[in-house]
Enzyme design. Sequence first.
Site, PDB file in Angstrom:
ATOM      1  N   ASP A  50       0.806  -1.222   0.000  1.00 57.22           N
ATOM      2  CA  ASP A  50       0.000   0.000   0.000  1.00 57.22           C
ATOM      3  C   ASP A  50       0.839   1.273   0.000  1.00 57.22           C
ATOM      4  O   ASP A  50       1.973   1.278   0.487  1.00 57.22           O
ATOM      5  CB  ASP A  50      -0.860   0.055   1.272  1.00 57.22           C
ATOM      6  CG  ASP A  50      -1.963  -0.980   1.282  1.00 57.22           C
ATOM      7  OD1 ASP A  50      -1.965  -1.861   0.415  1.00 57.22           O
ATOM      8  OD2 ASP A  50      -2.815  -0.897   2.188  1.00 57.22           O
ATOM      9  N   ASP A  51       0.227   2.339  -0.480  1.00 47.34           N
ATOM     10  CA  ASP A  51       0.701   3.723  -0.317  1.00 47.34           C
ATOM     11  C   ASP A  51       1.809   4.148  -1.278  1.00 47.34           C
ATOM     12  O   ASP A  51       2.308   5.264  -1.193  1.00 47.34           O
ATOM     13  CB  ASP A  51       1.138   4.035   1.128  1.00 47.34           C
ATOM     14  CG  ASP A  51      -0.003   3.922   2.120  1.00 47.34           C
ATOM     15  OD1 ASP A  51      -1.147   3.712   1.689  1.00 47.34           O
ATOM     16  OD2 ASP A  51       0.251   4.050   3.321  1.00 47.34           O
ATOM     17  N   HIS A  96      -6.222   2.810  -4.314  1.00 45.15           N
ATOM     18  CA  HIS A  96      -6.127   3.123  -2.876  1.00 45.15           C
ATOM     19  C   HIS A  96      -6.495   4.592  -2.655  1.00 45.15           C
ATOM     20  O   HIS A  96      -6.000   5.225  -1.731  1.00 45.15           O
ATOM     21  CB  HIS A  96      -4.711   2.797  -2.396  1.00 45.15           C
ATOM     22  CG  HIS A  96      -4.556   2.699  -0.899  1.00 45.15           C
ATOM     23  ND1 HIS A  96      -5.457   2.048  -0.078  1.00 45.15           N
ATOM     24  CD2 HIS A  96      -3.577   3.149  -0.056  1.00 45.15           C
ATOM     25  CE1 HIS A  96      -5.044   2.121   1.176  1.00 45.15           C
ATOM     26  NE2 HIS A  96      -3.914   2.797   1.225  1.00 45.15           N
ATOM     27  N   HIS A 120       3.492  -2.192   3.352  1.00 47.18           N
ATOM     28  CA  HIS A 120       3.519  -0.816   2.825  1.00 47.18           C
ATOM     29  C   HIS A 120       4.841  -0.546   2.111  1.00 47.18           C
ATOM     30  O   HIS A 120       5.907  -0.826   2.655  1.00 47.18           O
ATOM     31  CB  HIS A 120       3.315   0.187   3.959  1.00 47.18           C
ATOM     32  CG  HIS A 120       1.916   0.163   4.504  1.00 47.18           C
ATOM     33  ND1 HIS A 120       1.456  -0.855   5.308  1.00 47.18           N
ATOM     34  CD2 HIS A 120       0.877   1.012   4.330  1.00 47.18           C
ATOM     35  CE1 HIS A 120       0.187  -0.636   5.609  1.00 47.18           C
ATOM     36  NE2 HIS A 120      -0.195   0.495   5.039  1.00 47.18           N
TER      37      HIS A 120
HETATM   38 ZN   LIG Z   1      -2.844   3.364   2.868  1.00 47.02          ZN
END
Ligand SMILES: [Zn+2]
Length: 210
Positions: A21-22, A72, A167
């Site tokens: 993620d991210d 996301h 992440h």
């Molecule tokens: Zn996130």
Amino acid sequence: MLSVILHQVHTRRKALALTFDDGPNPIYTRGILDLLKEVSGKATFFMIGEQMENYPDVVRAVDSEGHEIGNHTYSHPYLSRISKDECKLELKRTEILIHKLTGKRPRVFRPPYLEYNEDVVAVSESAGYRMIGALNLDAQDWGQPGAGHIFDKSLECVRNGSILMFHDGYGDRSQTMQAVGWLLQILSTKGYQLVTVSELLASEQMRGED
Ligand SMILES: [Zn+2]
């Protein structure tokens, strides 16, 4: 009946889905790509639109190496604190970016902070997304609890159909890199296939099928 947010997929296939993620991030996303290449694994990257604007080349690299890109949101807000229309826009802007950079339309969505309400569910469903969670939330890699902790708590969640979350963006991700490196080695030794979330979903069995 589909559950609202999916933390694992019911499958007989000896496969699981790693998700990141991210990102995209020029250091850590590329680092994860290298680790995955070593074990011929595929993964899913839940990207933030704002970050995609900053690093379009990283987005293209992820796509061209056969990984999946999930939505996301554009600016990573708490979706339950904004209006339904703003939520729709958050998803749409990122969807347009993904399409512009890869020619593909994302099929999976992860709400920031895994936080959502009825409006978010409705927006996600009407846009045709599956909403994706993860099993290894105790790993808490975002808080940098130590590579050993991230590894141990993720390994506890390894089984057919697991979805694991890490992440590759926001801050120092060196602990995550180390833990994922160890995890990839052990998973390939154990004979697990690392597939994208959509590929895992394609092997989904309805309850009662087995
Ligand atoms: Zn996130």
